[in-house]
Write a protein that holds these residues in place. Structure first.
Motif, PDB file in Angstrom:
ATOM      1  N   UNK A   1       0.865  -1.291   0.043  1.00 32.19           N
ATOM      2  CA  UNK A   1       0.174  -0.035  -0.065  1.00 32.19           C
ATOM      3  C   UNK A   1       0.966   1.219  -0.125  1.00 32.19           C
ATOM      4  N   UNK A   2       1.953   1.356  -0.669  1.00 31.06           N
ATOM      5  CA  UNK A   2       3.047   2.290  -0.552  1.00 31.06           C
ATOM      6  C   UNK A   2       2.845   3.115  -1.900  1.00 31.06           C
ATOM      7  N   UNK A   3       3.083   4.238  -1.949  1.00 26.86           N
ATOM      8  CA  UNK A   3       3.053   5.272  -3.279  1.00 26.86           C
ATOM      9  C   UNK A   3       4.517   5.446  -3.127  1.00 26.86           C
ATOM     10  N   UNK A   4       5.368   4.939  -4.062  1.00 22.10           N
ATOM     11  CA  UNK A   4       6.884   5.114  -4.127  1.00 22.10           C
ATOM     12  C   UNK A   4       7.332   5.367  -5.535  1.00 22.10           C
ATOM     13  N   UNK A   5       6.430   4.853  -6.747  1.00 21.15           N
ATOM     14  CA  UNK A   5       6.998   5.258  -7.894  1.00 21.15           C
ATOM     15  C   UNK A   5       6.178   6.083  -8.903  1.00 21.15           C
ATOM     16  N   UNK A   6       6.889   7.197  -9.583  1.00 21.10           N
ATOM     17  CA  UNK A   6       6.201   8.110 -10.351  1.00 21.10           C
ATOM     18  C   UNK A   6       6.918   8.304 -11.466  1.00 21.10           C
ATOM     19  N   UNK A   7       7.543   7.140 -12.197  1.00 19.42           N
ATOM     20  CA  UNK A   7       8.131   7.135 -13.510  1.00 19.42           C
ATOM     21  C   UNK A   7       7.599   7.962 -14.639  1.00 19.42           C
ATOM     22  N   UNK A   8       6.333   8.027 -14.811  1.00 21.75           N
ATOM     23  CA  UNK A   8       5.813   8.351 -15.985  1.00 21.75           C
ATOM     24  C   UNK A   8       6.196   9.962 -16.561  1.00 21.75           C
ATOM     25  N   UNK A   9       6.388  10.843 -15.641  1.00 27.25           N
ATOM     26  CA  UNK A   9       6.729  12.069 -16.090  1.00 27.25           C
ATOM     27  C   UNK A   9       8.281  12.073 -16.571  1.00 27.25           C
ATOM     28  N   UNK A  10       9.083  11.599 -15.887  1.00 22.60           N
ATOM     29  CA  UNK A  10      10.476  11.530 -16.432  1.00 22.60           C
ATOM     30  C   UNK A  10      10.791  10.481 -17.647  1.00 22.60           C
ATOM     31  N   UNK A  11       9.919   9.604 -17.552  1.00 22.31           N
ATOM     32  CA  UNK A  11      10.144   8.630 -18.717  1.00 22.31           C
ATOM     33  C   UNK A  11       9.382   9.446 -19.919  1.00 22.31           C
ATOM     34  N   UNK A  12       8.280  10.139 -19.747  1.00 20.87           N
ATOM     35  CA  UNK A  12       7.755  10.988 -20.867  1.00 20.87           C
ATOM     36  C   UNK A  12       8.912  12.009 -21.500  1.00 20.87           C
ATOM     37  N   UNK A  13       9.517  12.610 -20.473  1.00 20.49           N
ATOM     38  CA  UNK A  13      10.586  13.467 -20.785  1.00 20.49           C
ATOM     39  C   UNK A  13      11.672  13.056 -21.583  1.00 20.49           C
TER      40      UNK A  13
END
Length: 319
Positions: A245-257
């Motif tokens: 139940x952890x929020x650890x990964x927000x790769x979408x922005x850096x992956x998109x850039x």
């Protein structure tokens, strides 16, 4: 998500709308409108605290994590330049089959059509370009370069180039040289190296990570350490976060850039122009078909000889 990349933006948007955690392969888009859609969905994913991992697996590889942390802690000073490579013999080809519609042929042979693939600078070389952005902890403000079809020139290879060489210029004036090509019988090279004010670094997917001082003396070598399979690690870490139940990964922005960086590289080689980040990101130049069905016509069609229009520097308009 591992369908052809042209579908990634709409699939990601729908997954986020349904409040799903996401693993999506790279690249996350193939054109500017697709990148904008991913960035918009990424913001919604953040508000919903949805974990998103992008398959730029070097971000989950121990030698890259270890050595790049040392770089960002100042081990070789400020990064002033570098080189990133994906030079290889290329990938598969799917032959046209009897009774296929043009849409089905392009879908099956998707690597060679930009609305589905983005060219190999985007589909493949984005891995190395992402390392440049990671090491710089930034994204380029402009890109210029050159490319062509020198070896893969037949009708089986759609519209894409088989070589690209571009310069990524960052806000501090530093330049990273980026090179990728698909020629058979060449010396392969897939790695990254960077120069700093106090030394240099060499990295590769083969467990290598070496730091040198300004006199070329080895000051750190990762190679003897354990390097678990990053393709597994990226999934293990994502699944563990979801289970806890952890929020650890927000790769979408850096992956998109990083994908946008590679897309701008394609814009630069196809047009022969220096392309600025801000101009490229706002471009209304969608490659996606107006209709999706097996009998619909893609935007790019072959001539009477089965050959597709090829981008021509100095003539092709990309944004």
């Amino acid at each position: 998500m591992a369908t052809p990349p042209g579908f990634r933006p709409s699939h990601f948007e729908e997954a986020v709308n349904q409040s799903k955690h996401v693993f999506m392969e790279k690249p996350v888009a193939v054109d500017s409108p697709g990148i904008r859609k991913v960035l918009a969905a990424a913001e919604i994913a953040k508000t919903k605290k949805l974990n998103v991992v992008v398959g730029l697996q070097r971000r989950y590889q121990n030698n890259y994590r270890d050595v790049i942390k040392r770089i960002q802690d100042g081990a070789i000073g400020d990064i002033t330049g570098g080189q990133v490579y994906w030079n290889s013999g290329g990938v598969w080809v799917k032959q046209r089959e009897a009774n296929q519609t043009e849409m089905e042929y392009q879908m099956r042979n998707w690597y060679y059509f930009n609305w589905l693939c983005g060219d190999h600078i985007v589909e493949q070389h984005v891995h190395n370009i992402d390392i440049a952005n990671w090491v710089k902890n930034d994204y380029p403000v402009s890109v210029q370069g050159t490319g062509s079809r020198a070896w893969r020139t037949g009708k089986d290879y759609g519209e894409i180039y088989d070589n690209h060489s571009v310069e990524l210029t960052y806000a501090d004036g530093s330049v990273i040289n980026s090179q990728c090509r698909h020629f058979e019988g060449i010396d392969n090279r897939v790695d990254e190296s960077f120069h700093g004010t106090k030394g240099r670094v060499f990295l590769s997917a083969g467990n290598e990570g070496r730091l040198y001082d300004s006199k070329n003396k080895l000051i750190y070598n990762y190679s003897s350490k354990v390097n678990p399979n990053p393709y597994q690690t990226e999934h293990d870490e994502l699944f563990a976060a979801i289970a806890k139940g952890e929020y650890k990964f927000w790769d979408a922005e850096r992956g998109a850039k990083s994908c946008m960086t590679a897309i701008i590289g394609r814009y630069a080689t196809y047009s022969g122009k220096t392309i600025k980040w801000d101009d490229a990101l706002k471009a209304d130049n969608s490659l996606f078909p107006d209709e999706l069905s097996w009998t619909a016509k893609p935007k790019l069609l072959p001539d009477a000889n089965g050959l597709y229009p090829i981008p021509t520097p100095g003539q092709t308009k990309v944004i």
